[in-house]
Scaffold this motif. Structure first.
Motif, PDB file in Angstrom:
ATOM      1  N   GLY A  97      17.502  12.830  49.401  1.00 47.92           N
ATOM      2  CA  GLY A  97      18.504  14.081  49.726  1.00 47.92           C
ATOM      3  C   GLY A  97      18.005  15.290  48.956  1.00 47.92           C
ATOM      4  N   ALA A 129      20.203   9.415  54.173  1.00 49.39           N
ATOM      5  CA  ALA A 129      20.270  10.641  53.079  1.00 49.39           C
ATOM      6  C   ALA A 129      19.742  11.678  53.352  1.00 49.39           C
ATOM      7  N   SER A 133      21.232  15.527  54.630  1.00 45.05           N
ATOM      8  CA  SER A 133      20.898  16.683  53.476  1.00 45.05           C
ATOM      9  C   SER A 133      20.104  17.958  54.142  1.00 45.05           C
ATOM     10  N   LEU A 164      25.555  18.084  49.576  1.00 45.03           N
ATOM     11  CA  LEU A 164      24.426  17.043  48.905  1.00 45.03           C
ATOM     12  C   LEU A 164      25.174  15.802  48.438  1.00 45.03           C
ATOM     13  N   ALA A 167      25.542  13.360  51.384  1.00 45.25           N
ATOM     14  CA  ALA A 167      24.322  12.736  51.627  1.00 45.25           C
ATOM     15  C   ALA A 167      23.904  11.634  50.346  1.00 45.25           C
TER      16      ALA A 167
END
Length: 334
Positions: A97, A129, A133, A164, A167
């Motif tokens: 991320g 993820a 991101s 964030l 994610a």
């Protein structure tokens, strides 16, 4: 046979670059009639002004984003990302991320990278993820947000935090409920990042692809922003602004439909100045995570069954994370 091959080659050479060039030439040729038409209507003049403002503000950041995207495709190997991931899946989700901060590019370009990460053995949750991101928290997007919302540093912090969190949350959820069989291998992939035989070819092809695709969505977003200002009565915005929950949901759905480039969506959101900051923040958090073009990309790359499971869950998570981040960073529902 030779004539047929020549005709096929000619068709293949008519790429989106030539289409864009033809449209530019057409616009220049029709400049006079278009200018006279705009001058004849005050509402049309307003729409043209808003369109030009949104587009001109966003273009420098769009150009920077596609340049960096091309450089990454040419010089950064996905294998390198795989090597730096921790063996612990939860820790790897966090690293993936945060790694998105260093890899700006269009959402379309990130999907094939996520596919390559899974092909190289990375857990699906880690690749997803990263996929969520990278287009949302990279420096180009955050700087563009700061420029689009001068005097509102909370918007930058809230966008970073909400995206964030989206994610991370999706990565953790997928590690719990996801199944390896849901990420189906696809033989034909939309993977523009590996075309070409040299680094320069990879760079130029990736940058060209991202620029043309992102520009198309930027134009669509600028047109939508202008239309919303001209066609929607101010009383509608005032009514929507007074119903925060409805405004948040409407802006979240609008982000899915418009499918804007993450490097330019902040300028479209900033143009909707009659709405409070919180719904516009949700628009910026939801857009890079799930929209119609991403759904098509993910269905073609990972399989339709994956996209049907992933998109609705991502929408719900992004909606919640964006709202919480806005309430925490913007001093309430304003």
């Amino acid at each position: 046979m030779l004539a047929q091959n020549t005709l096929n080659s000619a068709r293949m050479r008519v790429s989106s670059t030539y289409v864009l060039a033809a449209l530019v030439v057409l616009g220049v040729a029709c400049h006079g009639p278009l200018e006279r038409a705009a001058a004849s209507s005050a509402r049309l003049q307003t729409a043209v002004t808003i369109f030009a403002g949104v587009f001109v503000q966003a273009v420098p950041f769009l150009a920077l984003g596609v340049t960096v995207s091309g450089a990454i495709a040419a010089f950064v190997s996905p294998a390198l990302l795989r090597k730096v991931l921790p063996r612990n899946e939860t820790a790897a989700i966090g690293v993936a991320g945060l790694a998105g901060m260093a890899l700006p590019g269009c959402e379309c370009g990130v999907v094939p990278v996520a596919r390559r990460l899974t092909d190289q053995g990375a857990p699906g949750s880690v690749a997803l993820a990263f996929m969520l991101s990278a287009p949302a928290i990279n420096p180009v997007v955050l700087i563009a947000t700061a420029v689009a919302f001068p005097g509102e540093p909370g918007m930058v912090v809230a966008r970073f935090t909400g995206s964030l969190a989206t994610a991370f949350t999706m990565g953790l959820l997928w590690s719990r409920i996801g199944r390896p069989g849901w990420l189906l291998p696809r033989a034909a992939r939309h993977d523009h990042c590996v075309t070409g035989h040299s680094r320069w070819q990879i760079f130029t092809e990736t940058a060209r692809h991202d620029l043309l695709q992102a520009s198309a969505f930027l134009v669509l977003g600028a047109v939508a922003a202008a239309a919303l200002h001209v066609l929607v009565p101010p009383s509608w915005y005032e009514h929507l602004a007074g119903q925060m929950a409805t405004a948040i949901l409407v802006m979240a759905v609008l982000a899915i439909v418009l499918a804007l480039c993450s490097e330019a969506d902040a300028f479209v959101a900033a143009s909707m100045s009659a709405l409070p900051l919180l719904p516009r923040l949700v628009f910026l958090v939801v857009g890079p995570a799930v929209d119609v073009k991403l759904f098509a990309m993910q269905a073609g790359t990972f399989g339709r069954q994956f996209a049907l499971r992933f998109a609705p869950l991502t929408f719900a998570v992004a909606l919640v994370c964006g709202t919480i981040a806005g309430l925490a960073c913007l001093g309430g529902a304003r």
